[in-house]
Motif scaffolding. Sequence first.
Motif: not given
Length: 168
Positions: A122-123, A125, A102, A163, A99-100, A160, A120, A156-158
Amino acid sequence: SWSAPNGNVAGYNVYIGPEATKTKINTGLLTSTTFTDNGYTSGERRYTVTTVDASGVEMARSIVLPALNTQVACGLPLLRGVMNKLQVQASNTSGSALVELRAIVRLPIDAAGTQFVEHKSEPITLGANETRLLPVIVGGYPELGGQVAAQVGVEIAAAEGELVKLSR
């Protein structure tokens, strides 16, 4: 890399592998919040970073790096003076969705190859066992040399505050 907690921190340890069989990969207590694992080549890999307090007590946080491959599929060579559109192919061969995610293209923007810029996508899944093309817009810097050695990877920033960056 990771963020340091508040409090009386003596240092950090980094482990690899499942909880029951994890192995410490740093030789001494780390004082920096950055660690590069030069032994990682591919596949899923679980890391556990522990914060060690002044009494030697460890508090752990784990993350699994996915089985993921990236490569530039088209858009090369990069042209000077125009915006370039690269297609980065990302293949997730792990059992979980990413998820998330890039795609990142990092390239030198000076003739000496000492200054770098990250571009980069766009993010998205990326599902388990899925392959997709991610467009990345790259500037055609006037200082680009004839053969540009770009690094391609992902972030990946799955969750909160987390990163993960993977590059080869």
